[in-house]
Write a protein that holds these residues in place. Structure first.
Motif, PDB file in Angstrom:
ATOM      1  N   HIS A 181       0.815  -1.218   0.000  1.00  0.00           N
ATOM      2  CA  HIS A 181       0.000   0.000   0.000  1.00  0.00           C
ATOM      3  C   HIS A 181       0.847   1.266   0.000  1.00  0.00           C
ATOM      4  N   LEU A 182       2.020   1.218   0.617  1.00  0.00           N
ATOM      5  CA  LEU A 182       2.886   2.400   0.576  1.00  0.00           C
ATOM      6  C   LEU A 182       3.581   2.534  -0.776  1.00  0.00           C
ATOM      7  N   THR A 183       3.896   1.411  -1.427  1.00  0.00           N
ATOM      8  CA  THR A 183       4.474   1.480  -2.775  1.00  0.00           C
ATOM      9  C   THR A 183       3.472   2.088  -3.745  1.00  0.00           C
ATOM     10  N   LYS A 184       2.178   1.771  -3.564  1.00  0.00           N
ATOM     11  CA  LYS A 184       1.145   2.390  -4.396  1.00  0.00           C
ATOM     12  C   LYS A 184       1.171   3.907  -4.249  1.00  0.00           C
ATOM     13  N   LEU A 185       1.516   4.376  -3.055  1.00  0.00           N
ATOM     14  CA  LEU A 185       1.601   5.824  -2.803  1.00  0.00           C
ATOM     15  C   LEU A 185       2.974   6.387  -3.173  1.00  0.00           C
ATOM     16  N   GLN A 186       3.871   5.511  -3.642  1.00  0.00           N
ATOM     17  CA  GLN A 186       5.250   5.886  -3.984  1.00  0.00           C
ATOM     18  C   GLN A 186       5.983   6.442  -2.765  1.00  0.00           C
ATOM     19  N   ILE A 187       5.719   5.826  -1.616  1.00  0.00           N
ATOM     20  CA  ILE A 187       6.395   6.193  -0.366  1.00  0.00           C
ATOM     21  C   ILE A 187       7.244   5.007   0.071  1.00  0.00           C
ATOM     22  N   PRO A 188       8.561   5.180   0.203  1.00  0.00           N
ATOM     23  CA  PRO A 188       9.419   4.062   0.613  1.00  0.00           C
ATOM     24  C   PRO A 188       9.159   3.631   2.052  1.00  0.00           C
ATOM     25  N   LEU A 189       9.455   2.367   2.327  1.00  0.00           N
ATOM     26  CA  LEU A 189       9.230   1.777   3.640  1.00  0.00           C
ATOM     27  C   LEU A 189      10.497   1.100   4.127  1.00  0.00           C
ATOM     28  N   GLN A 190      10.861   1.358   5.368  1.00  0.00           N
ATOM     29  CA  GLN A 190      11.977   0.675   6.021  1.00  0.00           C
ATOM     30  C   GLN A 190      11.417  -0.095   7.211  1.00  0.00           C
ATOM     31  N   VAL A 191      11.558  -1.414   7.195  1.00  0.00           N
ATOM     32  CA  VAL A 191      11.049  -2.260   8.276  1.00  0.00           C
ATOM     33  C   VAL A 191      12.224  -2.722   9.127  1.00  0.00           C
ATOM     34  N   LEU A 192      12.086  -2.595  10.438  1.00  0.00           N
ATOM     35  CA  LEU A 192      13.148  -2.965  11.369  1.00  0.00           C
ATOM     36  C   LEU A 192      12.645  -4.041  12.319  1.00  0.00           C
ATOM     37  N   SER A 193      13.493  -5.020  12.572  1.00  0.00           N
ATOM     38  CA  SER A 193      13.154  -6.113  13.475  1.00  0.00           C
ATOM     39  C   SER A 193      13.593  -5.770  14.897  1.00  0.00           C
ATOM     40  N   HIS A 194      12.620  -5.622  15.776  1.00  0.00           N
ATOM     41  CA  HIS A 194      12.926  -5.321  17.181  1.00  0.00           C
ATOM     42  C   HIS A 194      13.730  -6.455  17.805  1.00  0.00           C
ATOM     43  N   GLU A 195      13.383  -7.684  17.447  1.00  0.00           N
ATOM     44  CA  GLU A 195      14.068  -8.849  18.006  1.00  0.00           C
ATOM     45  C   GLU A 195      15.560  -8.838  17.667  1.00  0.00           C
ATOM     46  N   LYS A 196      15.899  -8.399  16.447  1.00  0.00           N
ATOM     47  CA  LYS A 196      17.281  -8.478  15.986  1.00  0.00           C
ATOM     48  C   LYS A 196      18.160  -7.331  16.456  1.00  0.00           C
ATOM     49  N   ILE A 197      17.593  -6.126  16.573  1.00  0.00           N
ATOM     50  CA  ILE A 197      18.474  -4.964  16.808  1.00  0.00           C
ATOM     51  C   ILE A 197      18.129  -4.191  18.066  1.00  0.00           C
ATOM     52  N   SER A 198      17.258  -4.739  18.946  1.00  0.00           N
ATOM     53  CA  SER A 198      16.898  -4.002  20.157  1.00  0.00           C
ATOM     54  C   SER A 198      18.020  -3.982  21.190  1.00  0.00           C
ATOM     55  N   VAL A 199      18.907  -4.980  21.133  1.00  0.00           N
ATOM     56  CA  VAL A 199      20.048  -4.998  22.052  1.00  0.00           C
ATOM     57  C   VAL A 199      20.978  -3.837  21.696  1.00  0.00           C
ATOM     58  N   ASP A 200      21.438  -3.109  22.700  1.00  0.00           N
ATOM     59  CA  ASP A 200      22.229  -1.895  22.460  1.00  0.00           C
ATOM     60  C   ASP A 200      23.445  -2.148  21.592  1.00  0.00           C
ATOM     61  N   SER A 201      24.153  -3.258  21.852  1.00  0.00           N
ATOM     62  CA  SER A 201      25.371  -3.527  21.081  1.00  0.00           C
ATOM     63  C   SER A 201      25.051  -3.807  19.620  1.00  0.00           C
ATOM     64  N   THR A 202      23.908  -4.448  19.365  1.00  0.00           N
ATOM     65  CA  THR A 202      23.514  -4.727  17.983  1.00  0.00           C
ATOM     66  C   THR A 202      23.087  -3.453  17.269  1.00  0.00           C
TER      67      THR A 202
END
Length: 632
Positions: A351-372
């Motif tokens: 739905h955002l591509t239809k609006l020509q708006i880019p999307l960045q999805v982030l995984s909380h599980e993977k990068i929530s640790v401060d060192s990551t």
């Protein structure tokens, strides 16, 4: 120059001939499984070939024929496979044989496990550079159908993972040790190979082939400054082309991720981890602050709430017509095989591509640790910058004014496995790695209409004014593209006279493997082996000169074949091979992103998106034709 040990066992007795039984083909459909159809010369040395029914045992009406090995390589490869099969049966070696079309191979099982079997795979092959028949050899883990592929144990048994479960940095060394040990045990049981009066034996050692090294990738940054490292080049010189100055970052998240989003925001500004990432402004010359941040809260990720969030983004786009919006969505993880995870991602992406708006999805599980998060922020910033339209770097091309077209297809199949809709597109780049556009080439229910449109629209694309400055064009085709599609592409090329063309078929998953003489057995990056004048193996990654330390698993070589080339001298094809390697350096998905030719890699990503977008009733293929790389 250096040498590569190609994982190929040559036959000692060359040339050789074998006896088969044949009868002139009369056009009737083959009814016997024991019969095959092959073109053969009527007499040895004849240039004219005729099609024959071929049998491997005497049959009434068939005539014995002494077939030179080079008369028909496909027939020779089939006979060689049957010779190994006969020896395996006589020796009591557990095995399975594949004889399908032009494919001939045999698995010799070496070990059994609960989840499957390890096997040495022998596939007959004619190595043209040495004018030798023999067998390509590799080790594979054949998982039982009742167990999922890609779990920790199967990855370990296939040598992809190490014994402790991590990525196997010694991938090449482990494979070499295993294969050579098993060959030492099995070859005495397999020899000699017998076919009636013919006896053949295999050389015990892998064939040594001469390799060359292509040039190291050179990255170009702001004001045409260059560096051999993307990260240090960006920090030192700044991006090649700046992104937009008027940006709005839209954070789309549930309340439980608010604390993490605040950490991410501070990290992107450079205030949280300045030693690893100095901030979007310092690194990419893009401002991010409280004045250009918008938060859209999500109660949950059910479809009604997602639809409401998309509508808020659309309203924001209407209210700020002169600003470049990008949406950042935080989810628990991105395990696509878990219910509800990929559905959320693809809903928003569509739905955002239809609006020509880019999307960045982030995984909380993977990068929530401060060192990551500390070490991931630079990659997140790079992805945001590229999706906003900035160009972080380009590569120094081997061929100037060269257009690169990555041709991809995303056909829709019915429940019977038949294609019910044909779809092809082109990722348009230039040889410096700059993304130009994505163009839909054909979309039809009829194969004939699809092929006609593919040819017609490719001619139109190549002749468009925006590509008028290019004098050369390289078409990059994926391995799975169909022969009739290749024929349509070739026909299109014939109609365009203003460009010099090269057509490269790029196969990432192939039957070839090779080792170096280094103690890790790993070849150096950019190593090139010529199999014949139009087929090559290229190591896109590997050891680095002066830094022979392995920090990751090195992938197998990539097989590249030149199609539709009048002549393939080194001078004519090496620059195109160099640019294929160069394009692996313009994957803007991260500073340490996968080393893949982006023309093919991006095509595979788009195919995956198309497969998931088909679930939306209003999906139209032309919405993909954007001048920004929405698929990153």
């Amino acid at each position: 120059m250096t040498d590569i040990l190609l994982s190929f066992l040559a036959i000692r007795e060359q040339p050789f001939a074998f006896t088969v039984y044949r009868k002139l083909y009369d056009g009737a459909q083959k009814t016997e499984d024991s019969l095959w159809i092959y073109p053969l010369p009527e007499e040895p040395g004849d240039d004219e070939f005729k099609r024959y029914y071929v049998a491997f045992e005497p049959i009434p009406g068939f005539v014995a024929y002494e077939c030179p090995a080079r008369a028909n390589r496909n027939l020779t490869c089939r006979v060689l496979t049957l010779m190994v099969q006969q020896r395996a049966e006589a020796a009591g070696i557990d095995h399975s044989t594949k004889l399908r079309g032009f494919h001939n191979s045999i698995d010799l099982y070496t070990e059994s496990f609960t989840k499957g079997k390890r096997a040495l795979v022998l596939e007959p092959y004619y190595l043209e550079s040495k004018r030798q028949f023999g067998f390509l050899v590799d080790v594979r883990f054949r998982a039982n159908k009742s167990y999922p592929k890609g779990d920790a144990e199967t990855l370990q048994l296939s040598f992809s993972n190490s014994r402790n479960g991590g990525v196997n940095k010694n991938f090449y060394g482990d494979k070499y040790n295993y294969v050579t040990a098993q060959l030492s045990r099995l070859l005495p049981q397999l020899g000699p190979l017998v076919w009636q009066d013919l006896q053949l034996s295999l050389v015990e050692a892998f064939s040594t082939v001469t390799a060359t090294t292509l040039a190291k990738k050179q990255y170009i940054f702001k004001n045409d400054n260059y560096d051999y490292n993307q990260f240090s080049g960006i920090r030192r010189y700044g991006p090649y082309r700046p992104g937009p100055s008027d940006c709005t970052f839209v954070f789309l998240l549930e309340e439980r991720y608010r604390a993490f989003a605040n950490k991410l925001f501070l990290s992107l500004t450079g205030k949280r981890n300045p030693d690893t990432f100095k901030g979007m402004h310092e690194m990419f010359q893009v401002d991010i602050g409280k004045n250009n941040i918008v938060q859209i809260p999500l109660l949950d990720t059910s479809e009604p709430h997602l639809a409401g969030a998309v509508e808020q983004v659309r309203q924001l786009q209407t209210e700020r017509p002169n600003e470049h919006l990008i949406t950042i969505f935080v989810e628990e993880n991105n395990h696509a095989d878990e219910p509800g995870v990929s559905e959320t991602y693809y809903y928003l992406k569509y739905h955002l591509t239809k609006l020509q708006i880019p999307l960045q999805v982030l995984s909380h599980e993977k990068i929530s640790v401060d060192s990551t998060l500390k070490w991931s922020t630079s990659n997140i910033g790079l992805a945001l910058f590229a999706k906003l339209g900035g160009i972080p770097w380009i590569v120094k091309p081997s061929i100037s004014n060269c257009l690169i077209l990555g041709i991809g297809s995303a056909h829709k199949f019915n429940d019977q496995g038949q294609i019910e809709r044909f779809f092809a597109y082109s990722v348009c780049l230039d040889s410096s790695g700059i993304y130009r556009k994505l163009e839909v080439l054909a979309d039809d229910h009829s194969e004939e209409s699809y092929l006609s449109a593919l040819q017609r629209n490719l001619v139109s694309l190549l002749g468009s004014p925006e590509f008028a400055g290019y004098t050369k064009c390289a078409l990059h085709l994926p391995f799975k593209i169909k022969h009739r599609e290749i024929d349509s592409i070739k026909a299109a090329i014939e109609k365009v006279r203003s460009m010099e063309f090269k057509v490269l078929k790029i196969n990432v998953k192939n039957k070839f493997f090779g080792y170096s003489n280094h103690n890790t057995k790993t070849p150096y990056a950019s190593t090139l082996v010529e199999l014949n004048p139009h087929e090559f193996l290229v190591w896109f990654e590997g050891l680095q000169q002066g830094k022979e330390v392995l920090n990751e698993r090195i992938s197998p070589p990539v097989h590249i074949e030149f199609l539709h080339s009048a002549h393939t001298s080194r001078e004519s094809v090496y620059p195109y091979l160099q640019d294929a390697i160069n394009l692996t350096g313009t994957n803007w998905r991260g500073f340490n992103a996968k080393v893949k030719v982006i023309s093919i890699y991006y095509s595979s990503i788009i195919t995956d998106y198309c497969t998931h977008f088909e679930q939306f009733p209003d999906f139209r293929k032309d919405m993909l034709s954007l001048h920004s790389p929405w698929f990153l």
